[in-house]
Design an enzyme around this catalytic site. Structure first.
Site, short mmCIF file in Angstrom:
data_model
loop_
_atom_site.label_atom_id
_atom_site.label_comp_id
_atom_site.label_asym_id
_atom_site.label_seq_id
_atom_site.Cartn_x
_atom_site.Cartn_y
_atom_site.Cartn_z
N VAL A 257 2.74 -1.60 4.40
CA VAL A 257 2.15 -0.25 4.39
C VAL A 257 3.47 0.51 4.24
O VAL A 257 4.47 0.46 5.18
CB VAL A 257 1.35 0.15 5.68
CG1 VAL A 257 1.00 1.97 5.55
CG2 VAL A 257 0.01 -0.55 5.58
N CYS A 258 3.71 1.59 3.28
CA CYS A 258 4.74 2.39 3.13
C CYS A 258 4.85 3.44 4.28
O CYS A 258 4.03 3.83 4.56
CB CYS A 258 4.86 3.17 1.82
SG CYS A 258 6.10 4.23 1.38
N ILE A 259 6.00 3.27 4.83
CA ILE A 259 6.24 4.00 6.18
C ILE A 259 6.33 5.63 5.88
O ILE A 259 5.60 6.24 6.52
CB ILE A 259 7.69 3.68 6.76
CG1 ILE A 259 7.66 4.22 8.25
CG2 ILE A 259 8.88 3.87 6.17
CD1 ILE A 259 8.77 3.80 9.21
N ALA B 244 2.71 6.35 5.16
CA ALA B 244 1.91 6.64 6.23
C ALA B 244 2.31 7.59 7.24
O ALA B 244 1.24 8.22 7.86
CB ALA B 244 2.17 5.09 6.99
N PHE C 210 0.87 -1.12 0.15
CA PHE C 210 -0.08 -0.22 -0.09
C PHE C 210 0.85 1.16 -0.12
O PHE C 210 1.77 1.33 1.06
CB PHE C 210 -0.92 0.06 1.27
CG PHE C 210 -1.76 -1.11 1.25
CD1 PHE C 210 -2.90 -1.06 0.69
CD2 PHE C 210 -1.48 -2.33 1.86
CE1 PHE C 210 -4.13 -1.91 0.54
CE2 PHE C 210 -2.28 -3.53 1.66
CZ PHE C 210 -3.63 -3.24 1.26
#
Length: 130
Positions: free
Chosen positions: A77-79, A82, A39
């Site tokens: 989830v891409c840090i 996010a 994501f």
């Protein structure tokens, strides 16, 4: 066939998360493997555990969580994306000095290396979003 999936648009404002979900279900039903979904950009908004859609609408985060648990799919989830959108897991919230986290069960925060690794380890990489 191993298929990697990228979702780059958020739920409820774009059909990408829903279309990707239906694609992954269909691929699994046909016997393909989907080891990871990444994501990215606004797609990270799928991972919030704080969304509360009306009871008569689909709950895309819960759908993804259930699918991942059933088929052992790694929901990453891409840090960076996010953090920009205020999405933090427990460890990241502590690291950033925040008093709460909001990443749903079944999702995990990580970096772009996971996207690159997915591209290397799968036969196809399919992207959903603009």
């Amino acid at each position: 066939m191993k298929i990697g999936v990228v979702v780059s648009e958020g739920p409820y404002t774009h059909q990408a998360a829903d279309t990707a979900y239906q694609f992954v279900k269909a691929a699994l039903d046909k016997g393909h493997e989907v080891p990871r979904v990444f994501f990215y950009h606004d797609g990270v908004n799928v991972s919030t555990r704080l969304s509360v859609p009306p009871q008569d609408e689909r709950h895309i985060q819960k759908q993804w969580t259930a699918l991942a648990q059933e088929h052992e799919i790694d929901l990453v989830v891409c840090i960076a994306a996010a953090q920009r959108r205020g999405l933090l897991d427990e460890n990241e919230a502590k690291r950033q000095g925040k008093d709460a986290n909001n990443i749903a069960e079944g999702f995990r925060i990580s970096g772009l290396g996971q996207l690159i690794e997915m591209g290397i380890q799968t036969d196809r990489l399919v992207t959903f979003g603009d």
